[in-house]
Design a protein around this motif. Sequence first.
Motif, PDB file in Angstrom:
ATOM      1  N   ILE A 150      97.899  16.720 122.819  1.00 19.23           N
ATOM      2  CA  ILE A 150      98.298  16.402 121.445  1.00 19.23           C
ATOM      3  C   ILE A 150      97.419  17.126 120.436  1.00 19.23           C
ATOM      4  O   ILE A 150      97.883  17.552 119.367  1.00 19.23           O
ATOM      5  CB  ILE A 150      98.233  14.878 121.224  1.00 19.23           C
ATOM      6  CG1 ILE A 150      99.319  14.182 122.062  1.00 19.23           C
ATOM      7  CG2 ILE A 150      98.408  14.524 119.752  1.00 19.23           C
ATOM      8  CD1 ILE A 150      99.231  12.670 122.040  1.00 19.23           C
ATOM      9  N   GLU A 151      96.131  17.308 120.750  1.00 20.85           N
ATOM     10  CA  GLU A 151      95.213  17.964 119.818  1.00 20.85           C
ATOM     11  C   GLU A 151      95.585  19.413 119.548  1.00 20.85           C
ATOM     12  O   GLU A 151      95.118  20.002 118.572  1.00 20.85           O
ATOM     13  CB  GLU A 151      93.781  17.899 120.366  1.00 20.85           C
ATOM     14  CG  GLU A 151      93.147  16.522 120.257  1.00 20.85           C
ATOM     15  CD  GLU A 151      91.751  16.504 120.834  1.00 20.85           C
ATOM     16  OE1 GLU A 151      91.410  17.440 121.596  1.00 20.85           O
ATOM     17  OE2 GLU A 151      90.997  15.558 120.541  1.00 20.85           O
TER      18      GLU A 151
ATOM     19  N   TYR B 111      95.643  12.507 112.695  1.00 23.83           N
ATOM     20  CA  TYR B 111      95.288  11.473 113.672  1.00 23.83           C
ATOM     21  C   TYR B 111      94.072  11.863 114.510  1.00 23.83           C
ATOM     22  O   TYR B 111      93.719  11.151 115.456  1.00 23.83           O
ATOM     23  CB  TYR B 111      96.476  11.215 114.611  1.00 23.83           C
ATOM     24  CG  TYR B 111      97.759  10.903 113.896  1.00 23.83           C
ATOM     25  CD1 TYR B 111      98.004   9.627 113.394  1.00 23.83           C
ATOM     26  CD2 TYR B 111      98.717  11.901 113.702  1.00 23.83           C
ATOM     27  CE1 TYR B 111      99.192   9.350 112.720  1.00 23.83           C
ATOM     28  CE2 TYR B 111      99.907  11.626 113.031  1.00 23.83           C
ATOM     29  CZ  TYR B 111     100.132  10.354 112.547  1.00 23.83           C
ATOM     30  OH  TYR B 111     101.298  10.079 111.891  1.00 23.83           O
ATOM     31  N   THR B 112      93.445  12.971 114.180  1.00 23.43           N
ATOM     32  CA  THR B 112      92.319  13.455 114.984  1.00 23.43           C
ATOM     33  C   THR B 112      91.173  12.446 115.082  1.00 23.43           C
ATOM     34  O   THR B 112      90.636  12.215 116.181  1.00 23.43           O
ATOM     35  CB  THR B 112      91.809  14.794 114.422  1.00 23.43           C
ATOM     36  OG1 THR B 112      92.853  15.759 114.486  1.00 23.43           O
ATOM     37  CG2 THR B 112      90.614  15.296 115.223  1.00 23.43           C
ATOM     38  N   PRO B 113      90.739  11.808 113.984  1.00 23.45           N
ATOM     39  CA  PRO B 113      89.649  10.830 114.115  1.00 23.45           C
ATOM     40  C   PRO B 113      89.988   9.685 115.070  1.00 23.45           C
ATOM     41  O   PRO B 113      89.144   9.264 115.871  1.00 23.45           O
ATOM     42  CB  PRO B 113      89.460  10.322 112.676  1.00 23.45           C
ATOM     43  CG  PRO B 113      89.974  11.413 111.813  1.00 23.45           C
ATOM     44  CD  PRO B 113      91.129  11.999 112.568  1.00 23.45           C
ATOM     45  N   PHE B 114      91.223   9.180 114.995  1.00 23.59           N
ATOM     46  CA  PHE B 114      91.638   8.095 115.889  1.00 23.59           C
ATOM     47  C   PHE B 114      91.646   8.562 117.347  1.00 23.59           C
ATOM     48  O   PHE B 114      91.184   7.852 118.249  1.00 23.59           O
ATOM     49  CB  PHE B 114      93.024   7.600 115.481  1.00 23.59           C
ATOM     50  CG  PHE B 114      93.600   6.573 116.417  1.00 23.59           C
ATOM     51  CD1 PHE B 114      93.082   5.291 116.488  1.00 23.59           C
ATOM     52  CD2 PHE B 114      94.672   6.915 117.239  1.00 23.59           C
ATOM     53  CE1 PHE B 114      93.622   4.358 117.366  1.00 23.59           C
ATOM     54  CE2 PHE B 114      95.213   5.986 118.110  1.00 23.59           C
ATOM     55  CZ  PHE B 114      94.683   4.699 118.175  1.00 23.59           C
ATOM     56  N   LEU B 115      92.166   9.770 117.576  1.00 24.36           N
ATOM     57  CA  LEU B 115      92.202  10.308 118.933  1.00 24.36           C
ATOM     58  C   LEU B 115      90.787  10.533 119.468  1.00 24.36           C
ATOM     59  O   LEU B 115      90.523  10.310 120.658  1.00 24.36           O
ATOM     60  CB  LEU B 115      92.993  11.616 118.948  1.00 24.36           C
ATOM     61  CG  LEU B 115      94.485  11.510 118.607  1.00 24.36           C
ATOM     62  CD1 LEU B 115      95.121  12.895 118.575  1.00 24.36           C
ATOM     63  CD2 LEU B 115      95.204  10.625 119.625  1.00 24.36           C
ATOM     64  N   LYS B 116      89.879  10.967 118.602  1.00 19.58           N
ATOM     65  CA  LYS B 116      88.496  11.193 119.024  1.00 19.58           C
ATOM     66  C   LYS B 116      87.825   9.876 119.429  1.00 19.58           C
ATOM     67  O   LYS B 116      87.052   9.839 120.397  1.00 19.58           O
ATOM     68  CB  LYS B 116      87.703  11.854 117.900  1.00 19.58           C
ATOM     69  CG  LYS B 116      88.097  13.292 117.633  1.00 19.58           C
ATOM     70  CD  LYS B 116      87.772  14.186 118.803  1.00 19.58           C
ATOM     71  CE  LYS B 116      88.087  15.646 118.503  1.00 19.58           C
ATOM     72  NZ  LYS B 116      87.829  16.517 119.675  1.00 19.58           N
ATOM     73  N   ASP B 117      88.118   8.806 118.719  1.00 19.04           N
ATOM     74  CA  ASP B 117      87.538   7.506 119.069  1.00 19.04           C
ATOM     75  C   ASP B 117      88.026   7.054 120.453  1.00 19.04           C
ATOM     76  O   ASP B 117      87.233   6.558 121.274  1.00 19.04           O
ATOM     77  CB  ASP B 117      87.902   6.462 118.016  1.00 19.04           C
ATOM     78  CG  ASP B 117      87.213   6.718 116.687  1.00 19.04           C
ATOM     79  OD1 ASP B 117      86.166   7.400 116.689  1.00 19.04           O
ATOM     80  OD2 ASP B 117      87.726   6.245 115.647  1.00 19.04           O
TER      81      ASP B 117
END
Length: 397
Positions: free
Chosen positions: A46-47, A55-61
Amino acid sequence: MTDNISTKKRRVFDIISLGTKYDIPSRLFDYVLVSAIIINLLILIIETFDAAAPYTPFLKDIERIIVLFFIVEYILRVWTAEYLYPGCGKVKAGFKFIFSFNGIIDLFTILPYVIPVFLPAGFVAFRTFRVFRVFRLFRINTQYDAFNVVVDVLRSRSRQLFSSICMILIMMTASSICMYSLEHEAQPEVFRNAFSGIWWSVSALLTVGYGDIYPITTMGQIMAIIISFLGVGLVAIPTGIISAGFVEQFTNMRNFSQMSGGSDMTFVMLTLEDDHPWSGKSIRDISLPPELIISAVIRENEVIIPNGRVRFMVNDKVVLGALEFKDDIGLEFREFAITSNHPWKDRFLSEIKMEKDSIIVSILRHERVIIPRGNRQLHLGDLVTVCTRHQGGTIIP
């Protein structure tokens, strides 16, 4: 205190390394591990989309939580490696796991997240190691037959597959040189040298037919037709080898009962207890006498094909088969029950006085075979098997 820690460590090993159908924590761990790997791979995919930027911050968490799970799992596997390699010490077993295939894969999946913490610059390439975590899926259910059949076929046919691959590589090289000789003058920019035709030969022999490079001369086109026909046959060779391997493997499994060559076989089933010397060991680490085979391993009502990679677990039922016993050295086996008035009742084996030519070889208690050791106590109803060597008379208690 030490025994308590050892028991907990063994339980952790059973959960993370030996999945069984009815062990709920072990099965739950397998499901969580597979889910974590799949989610992490999805995040990696997805990245790559521009639309995923918000949504990158949420995916990183989520990714950090999963990587933390991977790190804890890796530490636990190193900590419990002594049960995976029972013949090694704690430190040696830990290093043996670290440098094993699974250990390297596990390490490479967490390095892209650990290294930048200590060395922030110059390690962008380590992020590509995240792809290695897909190989961790092969660890799940490796003890079951479906996966073992595939591995056994590839291993048994490895030489034939290697030979066929060599033939394909030789054909690719020859076709590249041939096409260069025929097309260089007509297409000097396309077929610049002998190696430039490799891409064309790959697409032609493997029947891909990409079409960005193709011959334009009459002789080149005729040669391309011949090479394409040869490519179909060469590519079919590995497929035929693997198919024949599967047919042979399933035929052997179906005819397993006839593998003794018509000789009569005697079978006995024993249940592995906590302190059994086979518990935690793989079949290839077990030393068995000649003409004695492990016919099957029954685990929670599931029959497992006993190949060398299968690892014994507590409460496994092991079926042993042996050729019919021939008494050519004067041995006699006798089985008797421990009754209420038998002199051996409630006695430890170390306390029983026997003649030097007799030995207790097995104890059957409630349909469980018990290994006779000195600290074993005989109970009412036990079936004891005694082996006696004849020397001028039978010596049976």
